[in-house]
Design an enzyme around this catalytic site. Structure first.
Site, PDB file in Angstrom:
ATOM      1  N   VAL A  59       0.842  -1.197   0.000  1.00 35.59           N
ATOM      2  CA  VAL A  59       0.000   0.000   0.000  1.00 35.59           C
ATOM      3  C   VAL A  59       0.882   1.255   0.000  1.00 35.59           C
ATOM      4  CG1 VAL A  59      -1.731   1.296   1.292  1.00 35.59           C
ATOM      5  CG2 VAL A  59      -1.918  -1.198   1.094  1.00 35.59           C
ATOM      6  N   LYS A  94      -6.875  -0.351   9.531  1.00 35.47           N
ATOM      7  CA  LYS A  94      -8.233  -0.631  10.006  1.00 35.47           C
ATOM      8  C   LYS A  94      -8.254  -1.040  11.468  1.00 35.47           C
ATOM      9  CE  LYS A  94      -9.484  -4.010   7.824  1.00 35.47           C
ATOM     10  NZ  LYS A  94      -9.449  -4.530   6.494  1.00 35.47           N
ATOM     11  N   GLY A 115     -10.871   0.175   0.377  1.00 35.60           N
ATOM     12  CA  GLY A 115      -9.674   0.229  -0.469  1.00 35.60           C
ATOM     13  C   GLY A 115      -9.922   1.085  -1.691  1.00 35.60           C
ATOM     14  N   GLY A 145      -2.493 -14.168  -3.500  1.00 39.91           N
ATOM     15  CA  GLY A 145      -2.110 -13.120  -2.548  1.00 39.91           C
ATOM     16  C   GLY A 145      -3.293 -12.354  -1.985  1.00 39.91           C
ATOM     17  N   GLU A 166      -4.261 -13.643   3.879  1.00 36.10           N
ATOM     18  CA  GLU A 166      -3.090 -13.845   4.727  1.00 36.10           C
ATOM     19  C   GLU A 166      -2.880 -15.343   4.965  1.00 36.10           C
ATOM     20  OE1 GLU A 166      -1.388 -11.104   5.818  1.00 36.10           O
ATOM     21  OE2 GLU A 166      -2.841  -9.945   4.687  1.00 36.10           O
ATOM     22  N   ASP A 178     -13.238  -9.389   9.460  1.00 41.60           N
ATOM     23  CA  ASP A 178     -12.795  -8.227   8.682  1.00 41.60           C
ATOM     24  C   ASP A 178     -14.003  -7.441   8.165  1.00 41.60           C
ATOM     25  OD1 ASP A 178     -10.611  -6.797   6.973  1.00 41.60           O
ATOM     26  OD2 ASP A 178     -12.133  -7.389   5.533  1.00 41.60           O
ATOM     27  N   LYS A 238     -15.263  -3.507   9.178  1.00 42.54           N
ATOM     28  CA  LYS A 238     -15.589  -2.446   8.217  1.00 42.54           C
ATOM     29  C   LYS A 238     -17.025  -1.979   8.388  1.00 42.54           C
ATOM     30  CE  LYS A 238     -12.364  -4.240   4.783  1.00 42.54           C
ATOM     31  NZ  LYS A 238     -12.314  -5.211   3.678  1.00 42.54           N
TER      32      LYS A 238
END
Lengths: 387, 387
Positions: B11, B88, B117, B170, B173, B184, B188
């Site tokens: 990032v 986050k 994102g 990718g 994780e 996750d 959010k």
């Protein structure tokens, strides 16, 4: 900040009611032709009351029309008042003149309600453009025709009935040609391309085909190919030109576009690094568009946007370099010269005579249709998305 | 404006490259653990080099982790440097502390890259919220699980194979539980609800179910009902509480959500007057997220955002007032007490034993599943959208 509204129709009332929630904005005056109460604001029929009031720092044009709106907006900018406009016709026809006048006078000109209404499109497009090149944009930019195509798809009704239904719901003007013939979508597409590519497109050079000739058998054909018929606008950078056009298109049933219901819109931008971003929402309506106007006003009042020079270069539209297959449904069963040699598939049913072409440039197909319609005025064509 | 980057991973590099296009921003220094060349910027492993440099007006946290990031970010805010964060975990755990520190020191804290994102979600959500009440929000907030469900739907592969495929690309994780178990997406969703409703939700009170137990037969069932299985987050205002949960859901094939492919996201907000707005884009990735960080930096540098007080009130989550039907697929063919009485339909096949329930509250269903899993750990359930 004290502001004035020019007009108090649907969008004006939507903006007015939204602004009542925002204590930092006061609608000091409303301009209306026939003086009548407009909320708790002062009302005038004389624009000079607004122009000469130094307390009014911003003028919001929610009145429509062209000549008078242009006169008022230019006068306001020259009096160093910010302008927010929801007037698509004005912005398109006088984009260069208005942006120059705003910059020369050190004030802001905002117009994000002009395309998308309740969908925050132009705002996000401008934002995306500042962090890298936008390669293409497009989508479903006219809610009226999407409502009609969706109704035809869902209920099997014909064009005339769909149009009456849209009219009865207030989605379309008494004179529906700007919507139905694709000119409204073309205008929004041109505005979007100008903002994204820093160009000044000549709308007259765009290839524009609407939905006036669509029949239930075309919608049925789409279904048989696992597609949905939508009116799609698209603009993308070519080498030394911009491709820009509007046409009916068979989009894949699994696409985002296929699932846009009723009078909703879907706008998409594509960048090499950003990939694809889409924005979905109401394309019009009292509150959606009124809220978009209020957002522009807030951005100016809070200093979130600054007066800026808009660098634009005239740019020719050239649709010869973009090609795809087409569905062409003829109104007669006579073989059509010019079409025969492009066809790779021919389908004959009791009610229709259909060609599927090899990939043809957008320019060539639109030109051919115009020629063929001299003998076959009901001929319908639609772009086909590659599977 | 001169800035510093904390971190130079994916990032960070995406943000760095984007900022190279913007002459008004100079990345003066990059903080990395192991000093190595980072573009043309100075590099340090010592945060105090950045903290003590009065020229550096903004610090961008693109490093991940919690404790150290919190220490750096708080120190930067107290040194009156603006902060942009893509972290986050940090924002969720320390939202109140960080927003207070920013306001007290008269600097901006921006974090729109934390959810979405490459989809400009938090930014537009905040923008929509200022012009009227947002009633509900939700959507597909985790790209990894969407990629997996989409792969299972398209290729008929099982969970393990879909997970391997996501890992090889990718997208996930080495330790995939935050994605796969829905935490996750829940994070959010909580962040979004906090921004939209001005609340501070307790994430631990949300009902959260992931996709770990989904099998091909569940995906097949969805298809048989003209639905698609997606992992959906949702939050909406109830009378004196907020409903907030994440669960697998059978969404109608004709919905916008059903057509979200691969690792894309779709975020939606709903307001009484604004109607529905949706935002579609890449949920993660070097450039999409890096560009979102660069946008935040630009907003601060251009003065488009100002230091602001964030008024937040702790708010309990209560999922007892929202109810819908559920699909429950048992791992055993034993009748399940508690489930029998809720069922209005039972389907038995060679490989599965399925109940369709009457409308049940989200709270009750998640609690029941927890109980039943003591005897039947492979039990899977999914919400059903009303037809």
């Amino acid at each position: 900040m004290k502001i004035a509204l020019l007009g108090f129709g649907n969008v004006g009332r939507g903006a007015y009611e939204t602004l009542q929630l925002l204590p930092e904005i006061e609608v000091k005056c409303v301009l209306v032709r026939n003086v009548r109460p407009c909320g708790t604001s002062a009302v005038t029929a004389d624009f000079s009351d607004i122009l000469s009031d130094p307390e009014i720092e911003l003028v919001a044009d929610v009145m429509g029309g062209y000549e008078i709106a242009r006169f008022y907006v230019l006068a306001a900018l020259r009096a160093k008042k910010h302008v927010v406009s929801a007037n698509k016709e004005l912005l398109c026809k006088s984009f260069s003149e208005l942006t120059s006048a705003a910059f020369e006078n050190g004030v802001c000109l905002r117009y994000t309600a002009c395309a998308g209404g309740g969908t925050p499109w132009l705002f996000n497009l401008e934002r995306a453009a500042r962090c890298g090149e936008i390669e293409a944009l497009g989508g479903i930019m006219n809610g009226t025709t999407n409502f009609m195509l969706h109704a035809m798809e869902q209920s099997g009704i014909g064009f005339d009935e769909a149009l009456k239904s849209a009219q009865s719901l207030g989605y379309v003007e008494a004179e529906p040609s700007a919507d139905v013939d694709g000119r409204d979508a073309a205008r929004k597409c041109a505005m979007s391309a100008n903002l994204a590519f820093h160009t000044m497109l000549n709308e007259a050079e765009m290839n524009v085909e609407g939905i006036r000739r669509v029949r239930p058998c075309d919608i049925e054909f789409a279904k048989s190919r696992n597609c949905v018929l939508k009116l799609i606008a698209r603009a993308h950078r070519a080498n030394d030109a911009v491709n820009a056009y509007v046409e009916p298109r068979f989009v894949k049933a699994s696409s985002q576009e296929a699932q846009v219901p009723g009078n909703y819109n879907l706008f998409t931008l594509e960048g090499k690094r950003l990939k694809r971003q889409s924005f979905f929402g109401q394309g019009a309506g009292m509150y959606p568009t009124g809220i978009a106007v209020a957002q522009d006003i807030l951005d100016v009042a809070r200093g979130s946007v600054k007066p800026q020079e808009t660098v634009i270069a005239p740019q020719s539209v050239n649709n010869q370099s973009c090609a795809h297959r087409y569905y062409v449904r003829c109104g007669t069963q006579q073989p059509h010269e010019g079409l025969m040699e492009l066809a790779c598939e021919r389908l004959v049913t009791a009610e229709s005579y259909v060609y599927i072409t090899k990939p043809v440039s957008v320019f060539a197909m639109h030109a051919l249709a115009q020629t063929l319609r001299k003998a076959d005025p009901r001929l319908f064509f639609a772009g086909m998305e590659e599977a």
